[in-house]
Every structure is written in C-alpha cells, then in structure tokens.
Design an enzyme around this catalytic site. Structure first.
Site, PDB file in Angstrom:
ATOM      1  N   GLU A 170     -84.000  41.857  33.267  1.00 23.44           N
ATOM      2  CA  GLU A 170     -84.910  42.171  32.157  1.00 23.44           C
ATOM      3  C   GLU A 170     -84.223  41.982  30.809  1.00 23.44           C
ATOM      4  O   GLU A 170     -84.266  42.859  29.947  1.00 23.44           O
ATOM      5  CB  GLU A 170     -85.448  43.605  32.264  1.00 23.44           C
ATOM      6  N   ASP A 229     -82.849  34.682  39.861  1.00 26.08           N
ATOM      7  CA  ASP A 229     -84.257  34.677  40.241  1.00 26.08           C
ATOM      8  C   ASP A 229     -85.114  35.050  39.040  1.00 26.08           C
ATOM      9  O   ASP A 229     -84.774  35.968  38.293  1.00 26.08           O
ATOM     10  CB  ASP A 229     -84.465  35.669  41.389  1.00 26.08           C
ATOM     11  N   GLU A 239     -78.339  19.238  22.643  1.00 22.79           N
ATOM     12  CA  GLU A 239     -78.026  17.971  21.984  1.00 22.79           C
ATOM     13  C   GLU A 239     -76.542  17.637  22.110  1.00 22.79           C
ATOM     14  O   GLU A 239     -75.677  18.413  21.673  1.00 22.79           O
ATOM     15  CB  GLU A 239     -78.413  18.020  20.507  1.00 22.79           C
ATOM     16  N   ASP A 241     -73.664  16.027  20.621  1.00 26.89           N
ATOM     17  CA  ASP A 241     -73.259  15.475  19.330  1.00 26.89           C
ATOM     18  C   ASP A 241     -71.744  15.415  19.208  1.00 26.89           C
ATOM     19  O   ASP A 241     -71.202  15.415  18.098  1.00 26.89           O
ATOM     20  CB  ASP A 241     -73.873  16.263  18.172  1.00 26.89           C
TER      21      ASP A 241
END
Length: 576
Positions: A170, A229, A239, A241
């Site tokens: 959570e 899970d 990205e 870079d």
C-alpha cells in the site's frame, strides 16, 4: 500536517486550512538542527529516539553549503522527513543529502522487530545522493512497511540501488527523479526477496509520474524470490540520455522482473534504448517464474530496438507504439517463450511523417485464441512463429483442448453452426474430435507439421449448453484458435467420374447425405458447379430420400458421344 494543504491541483502556492503559508508550515516542523548530536546522522537518530513524527531538513546553506550526510540510519516508525526542494539536477542548492562514505544505506525504514507494522511516513522534497558514483549498496531501504511515500525527491549518483523494497505494501513512489544510478549490481527500484513467506512481498505499490534517466541495470526490477503482486508502473518517463559511471557488462532490460504478478505497466514513455546504448537489448523482460497477469499497454517505445522478452507470466500487450524510420528498422516485437497464455499484439510503428509502416494485426471475424477459452485441464502455451497471435496450446493425446458455451440465440432448433479450428499435429496420429458432452459429433485427422483449418458442422438438434474439442489421437495437437458461428450455407464438394457419356446417356453421382451435417435444415441447393467444362450436358440435383440426401445427374442431350474431363462437383446447400 503536510496532508492538510488547501491547494488547487497544479498550484505552487498554497495555504494550510488554518491560514498559514507553506513556508510557515515548514518552519513550524521540528528542524534537524534542533536535535542534539555532532553530525546530521546523530541529530536524526536523536529525533528518532524522541519519537517525533516529522523532521524538516533545510537547505544546504544551513550546513556551510555542503550536503547533509547520513549513513545507516534505521527508522522504526512512520517518520516523515521533509525538505524544501532543490534547484537543478546536479544540485548545489536546496535540501541535498548524501550517503556517508562506507555506509550500506542512507535510511532504512523498517518494521522488523516491531509489535505492529508501521503505516505511513516517507520522504518529501529532498535530493538524496550516493557517496560516490561507483558506490554500491542502497540509498533507501524499506522493509515490512505499509503506506510509505516518496514524493518529489531525487535519487542519484550511485552504482547501487536507489530504493530497495522488501515486504512493502500500500505504498506510493511518485513525482521523483531517478538518475545516475545502477550498474552490474544496482539499478533504480528493486523489489527484493520476500521477507519470510510468499505473502511478505511487495504489493499494492504505485510507481507513477516519475522520471528515470542515465542509469544502468534494471531501472525497475525484481529478484527471483520476490513475488511482487499488484504493481502499477504508470505515466513514467524512461529516457536513455547517457551511461553512468558503472556501465552494464551484460545485455540488459529497462524493466526486468524475474517475478511479477498482477501488474499494470501503462502510459509510459521509453526513449532510445538499444544494444549500442549501454547494452539495453529490450524494454521489458519477464522471467520464467512469473505467474500472474501483466498488462503492458499504451506505452510509447520511441527509438527503441526491441520490445523485449516474455519468458513467463500471462502477459497482455496492446496499444504500444514505436516511431522508427521504416518497417525494416521498426522495433523488434516481443520474443515469447512463456508456457502460459500471452496475448501480444504488435507494437505499431508510426514514422515521423505519420505513415504507419507496421500496423495492427487483422484477425478473422469472431476469431478466438484457443488459450483464452476455458477447459478442465491446464495446458501449456508455447510460442510458435506461425501462430495467429504467437501463443498456441499443446494438447497431449486423450485430453480436452477447450470448451465453450453455446449462445442461447443459436439454440432455437433451427440454427446450423460451424467450428473452424486452426491446428497442426506434432506428429502423425493426432485427431481432433468435436463433442457435445460425451457424444462425438465429428472427428478430423490432423496433418503433422503443417497448420491447416479444420471445419466441423453442428446440426441444430446437436447444440447443447456446451461444446468441446478433444484430442482423441495418439500424438500431441497444437491448437491455435477457432471461429464459431452460425452458417447460412454449406459448400458441398465431392468427387465424381462421369467419363465418356453416349448420346442420351446419364451419369448419377454417388449419393450425398447431408443429414449428419445439417440435419433437415437445407432449404435449397444451388446449380451444380464443376472443375471443368460441361458443354452439351444437362445437370440437375435430385433429392434421394426424405432423410436428407441428394445426387447430381448429368445427361448427354446431344446426338453424339461426349468425353467429359470433370472430376469434382460442388453444390451450395442453403440452411437459412
């Protein structure tokens, strides 16, 4: 306290419900420098000993312009560590922390040894760095914890892991930067081994709206005994870079999960991952021991070499787009070796000029992947390059293939249906039987080593609640998919041998019974068609019994002998 901002979404200026400004709220928090100790680590440990719920760490200007150094700080309760943000990626201003040299980690939020599981706490508005670009270990560890948050932070500059999670539930990691991390023994976020039981795992975790850049190793990954899970990886930027101080030494994947279940990997952007760029041979790898459903959907894989490798799990991939220059340079599609059902739609390639060079796969109307149908036996799914959707079922001898419910609309006592199955035999001796309950309606011998369509017809009085296919042969059947639906006509094709017909002579074909195929539902038949010329012949269809059969008659109406060359006849029987 910081949950109480009365601030419109997207605003950078807000006030608390009691009227204080954000700066006033920050200033009212217990400050790190207010606790006793000669080092930042000592001061934070003193705050933890006192059990304060929040600690504010100010800008580096309060520390002589140097980052605050912390090492091996264990946090056993839901403490919130709050900074005032930072300026720039390679920062010199704001709340900047650094792991102490020689430490295994900076902070470890852990509930181990606690009578009750900690819930809450986390890191907010802080820039956290490793001690050196090649240092191993972790910046942050979280163990046996719920509702942990890392928001608006940066994790940077280390060859180990940015965040290591074990038995974390959570929780939320959002709006952060992960950069200059990882190497052969590190990466961005790691789902570590389960703590004791398989349920002591990482679950119900949201990784959303983050930026990942300039990294090695898995940017997000899991171990072989992790069992993560219910994971959301959504709206992140990945990205390439540049390569950090510790480059990859083996072929690697951006998202690399040895285990994973019930995961949503959606709406992310991946850019410039190729073998030449730090050995990123694919975007996603799912290990052979993954078990649950993983949805990889609506991601942009721009300038990426390969979608990746699916070795396990039940993976659904759709709506993903690539932007290479042409079809020949388009992204390599997923390699699928999973033994479980996978439905991997093509990654669409859209060129920069808007032309679609690799499009969606077109499937026949009503096509159903065989593995998506229910059955009474767990069957292995395997990759076949000639499969319609790459995953096919291997069905042993004397085993049910799949079963399906017959639509109620078809059970009117009038409808004739057709089942078209795409299959091949693994060896000689494969047989498919269509059954209604235990009653065999029809059987087909399946040719070995070649994909073919096999057609079964079901009479109106044979349509029960369910139908099933079984392999009643002695060899495995590979079953790809099927189409099931109502038919309006049946094309009846059969062999004939009229040969030479004397003047006025007739030839009558072998009797053709349609009772077992269409019952008494044939309403009309077409004019017979042949595989050669029938000049000079009269041809017609005659019913031969009240139970449903016919013959085709050919008569030489000329005054001389006719030599025929036809060998096959086709009649279309209309059943609707």
């Amino acid at each position: 306290m910081l949950d109480n901002f009365n601030q419109p979404k997207g605003s950078t200026i807000g006030v608390l419900k009691d009227g204080r400004t954000i700066q006033e709220a920050f200033d009212s928090l217990p400050r790190l420098e207010s606790f006793s100790g000669s080092t930042a680590t000592d001061k934070l440990r003193a705050a933890i000993t006192l059990g304060v719920s929040e600690v504010a760490i100010g800008p580096v200007e309060g520390n002589g312009g140097r980052p605050y150094e912390f090492g091996d700080v264990v946090i056993p309760y839901p403490l919130r560590i709050v900074g005032c943000g930072s300026q720039g990626i390679n920062v010199t201003k704001g709340t900047v922390l650094k792991r102490s040299a020689g430490a295994s980690f900076m902070f470890h939020f852990t509930g181990e040894g606690q009578a009750q599981r900690p819930m809450g706490g986390g890191l907010f508005n802080i820039n956290l760095n490793g001690d050196t670009a090649t240092a191993l270990g972790d910046i942050i560890k979280v163990t046996q914890w719920s509702y942990f948050k890392a928001n608006n932070c940066a994790f940077q500059n280390m060859a180990g892991w940015g965040i290591r999670l074990k038995d974390v539930m959570e929780s939320n990691i959002s709006g952060n930067l992960f950069r200059r991390l990882g190497g052969p023994s590190g990466g961005g976020i790691l789902f570590d081994d389960v703590r004791s039981a398989v349920t002591d795992n990482v679950n119900n975790l949201h990784i959303e709206d983050n930026t990942f850049a300039l990294m090695s190793g898995p940017w997000i990954g899991s171990t072989a005994n992790s069992n993560p899970d219910l994971i959301w990886i959504v709206r992140n930027k990945f990205e390439f870079d540049g390569t950090p101080a510790a480059p990859n030494t083996v072929d690697s994947y951006v998202l690399d999960f040895q285990q994973l279940s019930r995961a949503f990997i959606q709406d992310n952007g991946f850019t410039h991952f190729t073998t030449e760029r730090n050995r990123y041979v694919g975007v996603l790898r799912v290990g052979a021991t993954a078990v649950g459903t993983i949805k990889f959907e609506d991601n942009l894989l721009f300038a990426c070499e390969s979608a990746g490798l699916i070795a396990g799990g039940i993976v659904v991939s759709r709506g993903n787009v690539n932007n290479q220059g042409s079809a020949t340079t388009a992204i390599k599609q997923f390699t699928n070796t999973s033994s479980k059902l996978c439905k991997l739609e093509r990654v669409i390639n859209v060129q920069s000029n808007g032309n679609v060079s690799v499009g969606q796969q077109i499937l026949p109307d009503g096509y159903i992947n065989m593995a998506e149908l229910p059955g009474n036996t767990r069957l292995p799914s395997e990759y076949d390059a000639d499969g319609e959707t790459t995953s096919v079922l291997r069905v042993p001898a004397n085993t049910q293939v799949r079963q399906w419910s017959v639509p109620k609309m078809y059970k009117d006592g009038l409808t004739v249906t057709k089942v078209t199955v795409r299959a091949k035999g693994a060896a000689a001796g494969a047989i498919l039987s269509l059954q209604s309950g235990s009653t065999v309606l029809s059987t087909k011998s399946i040719d070995a080593g070649v994909w073919k369509n096999y057609v079964f017809y079901v009479k109106a009085n044979q349509l029960q609640e369910t139908l099933q296919l079984r392999n009643t042969g002695t060899a495995d059947v590979l079953a790809d998919g099927m189409v099931f639906g109502k038919v309006d006509y049946i094309d009846w094709d059969f062999a004939i041998a009229p040969g030479t017909l004397a003047a006025g002579a007739k030839y009558t074909t072998p009797n053709q019974s349609y009772l077992d195929v269409a019952g008494m539902r044939v309403q009309a038949v077409s004019i017979p068609m042949f595989d050669g010329p029938t000049t000079g012949l009269q041809v017609w269809v005659e019913a031969t019994s009240a139970n449903g059969s016919f013959v085709v008659v050919m008569k030489n109406d000329t005054g001389s002998e006719l030599v025929t060359t036809v060998t096959r006849c086709r009649v279309r029987a209309f059943v609707s």
